[in-house]
Design an enzyme around this catalytic site. Structure first.
Site, PDB file in Angstrom:
ATOM      1  N   ASP A   1      -1.565  -1.858  -4.126  1.00  0.00           N
ATOM      2  CA  ASP A   1      -0.470  -3.098  -4.213  1.00  0.00           C
ATOM      3  C   ASP A   1      -0.680  -3.843  -5.568  1.00  0.00           C
ATOM      4  O   ASP A   1       0.388  -4.573  -5.797  1.00  0.00           O
ATOM      5  CB  ASP A   1      -0.981  -3.919  -3.278  1.00  0.00           C
ATOM      6  CG  ASP A   1      -0.422  -3.656  -1.928  1.00  0.00           C
ATOM      7  OD1 ASP A   1       0.299  -2.941  -1.644  1.00  0.00           O
ATOM      8  OD2 ASP A   1      -1.172  -4.196  -0.816  1.00  0.00           O
ATOM      9  N   ASP A   2      -1.864  -3.443  -6.367  1.00  0.00           N
ATOM     10  CA  ASP A   2      -1.730  -4.008  -7.623  1.00  0.00           C
ATOM     11  C   ASP A   2      -0.525  -3.874  -8.529  1.00  0.00           C
ATOM     12  O   ASP A   2      -0.124  -4.638  -9.326  1.00  0.00           O
ATOM     13  CB  ASP A   2      -3.058  -3.816  -8.381  1.00  0.00           C
ATOM     14  CG  ASP A   2      -4.577  -4.347  -7.609  1.00  0.00           C
ATOM     15  OD1 ASP A   2      -4.271  -4.831  -6.605  1.00  0.00           O
ATOM     16  OD2 ASP A   2      -5.245  -4.327  -8.373  1.00  0.00           O
ATOM     17  N   PHE A   3       0.033  -2.412  -8.593  1.00  0.00           N
ATOM     18  CA  PHE A   3       1.150  -2.132  -9.246  1.00  0.00           C
ATOM     19  C   PHE A   3       2.266  -2.814  -8.856  1.00  0.00           C
ATOM     20  O   PHE A   3       3.006  -3.292  -9.683  1.00  0.00           O
ATOM     21  CB  PHE A   3       1.193  -0.408  -9.518  1.00  0.00           C
ATOM     22  CG  PHE A   3       2.201   0.049  -9.890  1.00  0.00           C
ATOM     23  CD1 PHE A   3       2.300   0.436 -11.471  1.00  0.00           C
ATOM     24  CD2 PHE A   3       3.644   0.075  -9.277  1.00  0.00           C
ATOM     25  CE1 PHE A   3       3.084   0.896 -12.012  1.00  0.00           C
ATOM     26  CE2 PHE A   3       4.848   0.602  -9.934  1.00  0.00           C
ATOM     27  CZ  PHE A   3       4.580   1.249 -11.301  1.00  0.00           C
ATOM     28  N   HIS A   4       2.411  -2.666  -7.622  1.00  0.00           N
ATOM     29  CA  HIS A   4       3.431  -3.688  -7.049  1.00  0.00           C
ATOM     30  C   HIS A   4       3.500  -5.264  -7.458  1.00  0.00           C
ATOM     31  O   HIS A   4       4.358  -5.658  -8.097  1.00  0.00           O
ATOM     32  CB  HIS A   4       3.473  -3.481  -5.420  1.00  0.00           C
ATOM     33  CG  HIS A   4       4.577  -4.402  -4.895  1.00  0.00           C
ATOM     34  ND1 HIS A   4       4.071  -5.810  -4.471  1.00  0.00           N
ATOM     35  CD2 HIS A   4       5.792  -4.231  -4.649  1.00  0.00           C
ATOM     36  CE1 HIS A   4       5.101  -6.419  -4.210  1.00  0.00           C
ATOM     37  NE2 HIS A   4       6.265  -5.435  -4.115  1.00  0.00           N
TER      38      HIS A   4
ATOM     39  N   ASP B   1      -3.690   2.427   8.384  1.00  0.00           N
ATOM     40  CA  ASP B   1      -3.447   1.039   8.224  1.00  0.00           C
ATOM     41  C   ASP B   1      -4.577   0.291   8.190  1.00  0.00           C
ATOM     42  O   ASP B   1      -5.432   0.502   8.785  1.00  0.00           O
ATOM     43  CB  ASP B   1      -2.596   0.485   9.487  1.00  0.00           C
ATOM     44  CG  ASP B   1      -2.101  -0.828   9.395  1.00  0.00           C
ATOM     45  OD1 ASP B   1      -1.142  -1.124   8.302  1.00  0.00           O
ATOM     46  OD2 ASP B   1      -2.614  -1.713  10.085  1.00  0.00           O
TER      47      ASP B   1
ATOM     48  N   GLU C   1      -4.642   2.318   3.451  1.00  0.00           N
ATOM     49  CA  GLU C   1      -4.278   1.042   2.987  1.00  0.00           C
ATOM     50  C   GLU C   1      -5.809   0.327   3.048  1.00  0.00           C
ATOM     51  O   GLU C   1      -6.339   0.004   4.087  1.00  0.00           O
ATOM     52  CB  GLU C   1      -3.242   0.189   3.904  1.00  0.00           C
ATOM     53  CG  GLU C   1      -2.822  -1.066   3.589  1.00  0.00           C
ATOM     54  CD  GLU C   1      -2.535  -1.686   4.539  1.00  0.00           C
ATOM     55  OE1 GLU C   1      -1.609  -2.895   4.147  1.00  0.00           O
ATOM     56  OE2 GLU C   1      -2.569  -1.548   5.698  1.00  0.00           O
TER      57      GLU C   1
ATOM     58  N   HIS D   1       7.268  -1.442   3.139  1.00  0.00           N
ATOM     59  CA  HIS D   1       7.630  -1.911   4.352  1.00  0.00           C
ATOM     60  C   HIS D   1       7.211  -3.507   4.394  1.00  0.00           C
ATOM     61  O   HIS D   1       7.682  -4.565   4.618  1.00  0.00           O
ATOM     62  CB  HIS D   1       7.455  -1.423   5.727  1.00  0.00           C
ATOM     63  CG  HIS D   1       6.107  -1.414   5.903  1.00  0.00           C
ATOM     64  ND1 HIS D   1       5.050  -0.495   5.419  1.00  0.00           N
ATOM     65  CD2 HIS D   1       5.403  -2.235   6.701  1.00  0.00           C
ATOM     66  CE1 HIS D   1       4.002  -0.841   5.937  1.00  0.00           C
ATOM     67  NE2 HIS D   1       3.988  -1.692   6.820  1.00  0.00           N
ATOM     68  N   ASP D   2       5.918  -3.510   3.941  1.00  0.00           N
ATOM     69  CA  ASP D   2       5.201  -4.781   3.788  1.00  0.00           C
ATOM     70  C   ASP D   2       5.567  -5.926   3.135  1.00  0.00           C
ATOM     71  O   ASP D   2       6.010  -6.766   3.084  1.00  0.00           O
ATOM     72  CB  ASP D   2       3.685  -4.678   3.576  1.00  0.00           C
ATOM     73  CG  ASP D   2       2.825  -4.371   4.590  1.00  0.00           C
ATOM     74  OD1 ASP D   2       2.957  -4.939   5.770  1.00  0.00           O
ATOM     75  OD2 ASP D   2       1.579  -3.657   4.654  1.00  0.00           O
TER      76      ASP D   2
END
Length: 565
Positions: free
Chosen positions: A306-309, A253, A286, A376-377
């Site tokens: 996270d960029d893809f998300h 994390d 992460e 989850h984030d």
């Protein structure tokens, strides 16, 4: 220092108890309430060897204050209660598991407490075969290190060696891991090494030097990785989970908060120690920095991307606040970058961002990026824990989900996504008194903007908030449709994408012939993967005879994909 520097160890019938407390003037072991003096070495390590039995309870008395073992393997109750002696692994393992190749990874992130109605390790174990049948090859367990109370996400743990008792016993967890392995699933544990939770972190009393008083994380005191005892605490913790519980890997994390003197050396040594295990374990980070360093220099397998998300989320919802701001200018164009290079933000100036973030990472293999459309984030940190399916056109969400599963990056699915879950995943905790009130007020203040509009934020301490976050396990027609899509896409991935990934040598050509159209051609040593994606407008020229298609051919969201060997 060895990996059993912290916590009790058994040798020739005697137990050795250890505690690093360099400033303490006196430390005693209370074994079944019987005080035993401990001796100190030059490093500040206190120890005592004595006969004891599995199941015995013990505490440390540090300068008159009784406290549990910070490396407790099991608690008799809560985080301030006595620790319990657990013998070395005597579990009757049924699966002779030898691990899986990382290129085969299809990850299913789950929170044990809300994954099933029962919220236990034992209940989760009964679901493993079903996940494997759908095509998943790994589960990722949100943190298990014990925290205060019964309910929580796990990121406020204070006893990181001890499994959360609300979920079951250590043997129950081992049975879950065994069941996953019998089904062919890797088990990855989310480990938090960057901070401790706000209640029950007795290390502050035993060893103030564990922390750096000049630095803080967003969640509490920063940890001092310049201290050898601190490094050993976390390396020992990781080895404990990977060997005692036979986990296949770790998701670490927020490693960008593992910083300061000694941090880089720790991260490099940590990976070396973990990769020395047989079978080889996998390490995921992460890391908000979007840099290649840990993946190319230190041997970490992958990082959450996270960029893809963000590209997907903004394209489907139009949201442009907070960290979505830099993706709001051209989310489909950002998706082109994500499908071509992995990360989007690689150090270039970006509209909506005060300063650049990241460094070039396009040279890394596609397996170095863990992509997702929900986590989850990204769900739970919303005011109401809304899932993407409740925020955007369901057909568009299904196409984005299929893209996630077939693209040549490591896909991760958040629990329930595979069956079209619409129940929220909200933020919840189980504190009492002043701390509970502080958490409640803090959550409300975080979303003061929606309160000004007359909306309310769910009470994170209410049992109802936790209950709303459980999966519904629907079996209706929409659920069956989502399950069918999951099964078909992951079958295609196993038959075609994984062999290409294992062959190596990917070269990506990703273009955008029209504002809402994407064409991708990924070349590998063993062949190529071709994809056509309509993401906001009809596709006038989808792939002929695709191996997989989803969406409506005449609709604004449509995906076709085929493999060539």
């Amino acid at each position: 220092m060895t990996h059993n520097f912290w916590g009790p160890s058994l040798t020739a019938g005697n137990w050795t108890f250890r505690l690093w407390s360099p400033r303490a003037k006196q430390v005693e072991l209370l074994l079944e309430d019987r005080p035993l003096s401990m001796t100190r070495d030059d490093s500040g390590l206190w120890s005592v060897e004595t006969p004891a039995a599995a199941g015995n309870r013990y505490l440390f008395r540090v300068d008159g204050q009784d406290m549990p073992d910070p490396a407790s393997r099991l608690q008799a109750g809560g985080v301030s209660d006595p620790s319990v002696l657990v013998p070395p692994d005597g579990h009757d393992w049924r699966c002779d598991w030898q691990g899986r190749d990382w290129a085969e990874a299809v990850i299913y992130e789950l929170h044990v407490g809300t994954f099933t109605p029962e919220g236990t390790f034992a209940a989760a174990a009964r679901r493993m075969a079903g996940l494997a049948e759908l095509g998943f090859t790994a589960i990722e367990l949100m943190p298990l290190g014990q925290w205060s109370g019964d309910r929580g996400w796990g990121y406020d743990g204070v006893l990181p060696y001890a499994p959360q008792p609300a979920y079951g016993t250590p043997d129950d967890l081992k049975m879950l891991v065994d069941a996953a392995h019998q089904a062919g699933l890797m088990v990855i544990l989310d480990l938090v090494m960057n901070h401790f939770g706000p209640e029950g972190a007795w290390l502050h009393h035993a060893a103030p030097d564990f922390f750096n008083p000049e630095r803080h994380t967003p969640w509490g005191a920063a940890i001092d990785f310049e201290q050898p005892a601190v490094r050993d605490f976390w390396t020992g913790c990781a080895l404990h989970w990977l060997t005692e519980y036979r986990m296949d890997g770790l998701r670490l994390d927020a490693v960008h908060q593992i910083s300061g003197p000694g941090a880089d050396d720790f991260m490099a040594d940590f990976a070396t120690r973990i990769h020395a295990l047989t079978p080889r374990r996998h390490l995921i980070t992460e890391d908000d920095r979007n840099t290649p360093d840990l993946r190319e220099g230190a041997g970490y397998d992958a990082s959450w991307n996270d960029d893809f998300h963000h590209s997907i989320h903004v394209a489907l919802t139009g949201e442009d606040d907070s960290y979505y701001a830099s993706f709001a200018a051209d989310p489909v164009g950002d998706l082109v970058l994500a499908l071509s290079r992995g990360h989007v933000e690689e150090g270039q100036p970006r509209q909506g961002k005060d300063r650049p973030r990241g460094a070039p990472c396009g040279h890394l293999p596609p397996t170095a990026f863990v992509n997702s459309t929900q986590t989850h984030d990204q769900v739970g940190n919303r005011a109401h824990g809304d899932r993407l399916l409740t925020l955007a056109d369901p057909e568009a969400v299904a196409v984005a989900y299929a893209l996630l599963l077939v693209a040549p990056y490591i896909p991760m699915v958040f629990m329930g996504e595979e069956r079209g879950e619409t129940n929220p995943f909200q933020f919840f905790a189980d504190y009492k008194g002043d701390l509970a009130e502080a958490v409640r007020k803090g959550r409300a203040a975080e979303f003061a903007g929606i309160a000004a509009l007359g909306d309310t934020v769910p009470d994170p301490l209410a049992l109802e908030t936790f209950a709303r976050s459980r999966l519904g396990w629907r079996e209706d027609d929409p659920a069956r449709s989502w399950l069918g899509l999951t099964r078909e896409a992951l079958s295609f991935r196993a038959r075609h994408v994984v062999p290409l990934l294992k062959s190596g040598g990917m070269e990506a050509t990703v273009t955008r012939p029209q504002p809402g159209l994407i064409r991708a051609d990924w070349q590998f040593a063993a062949g190529r993967l071709e994809l056509s994606l309509a993401f906001g407008q009809p596709d006038p020229d989808p792939l002929a005879d695709p191996h997989l298609r989803t969406g409506r051919p005449d609709g604004p969201y449509y995906l076709t994909v085929k493999a060539h060997s």
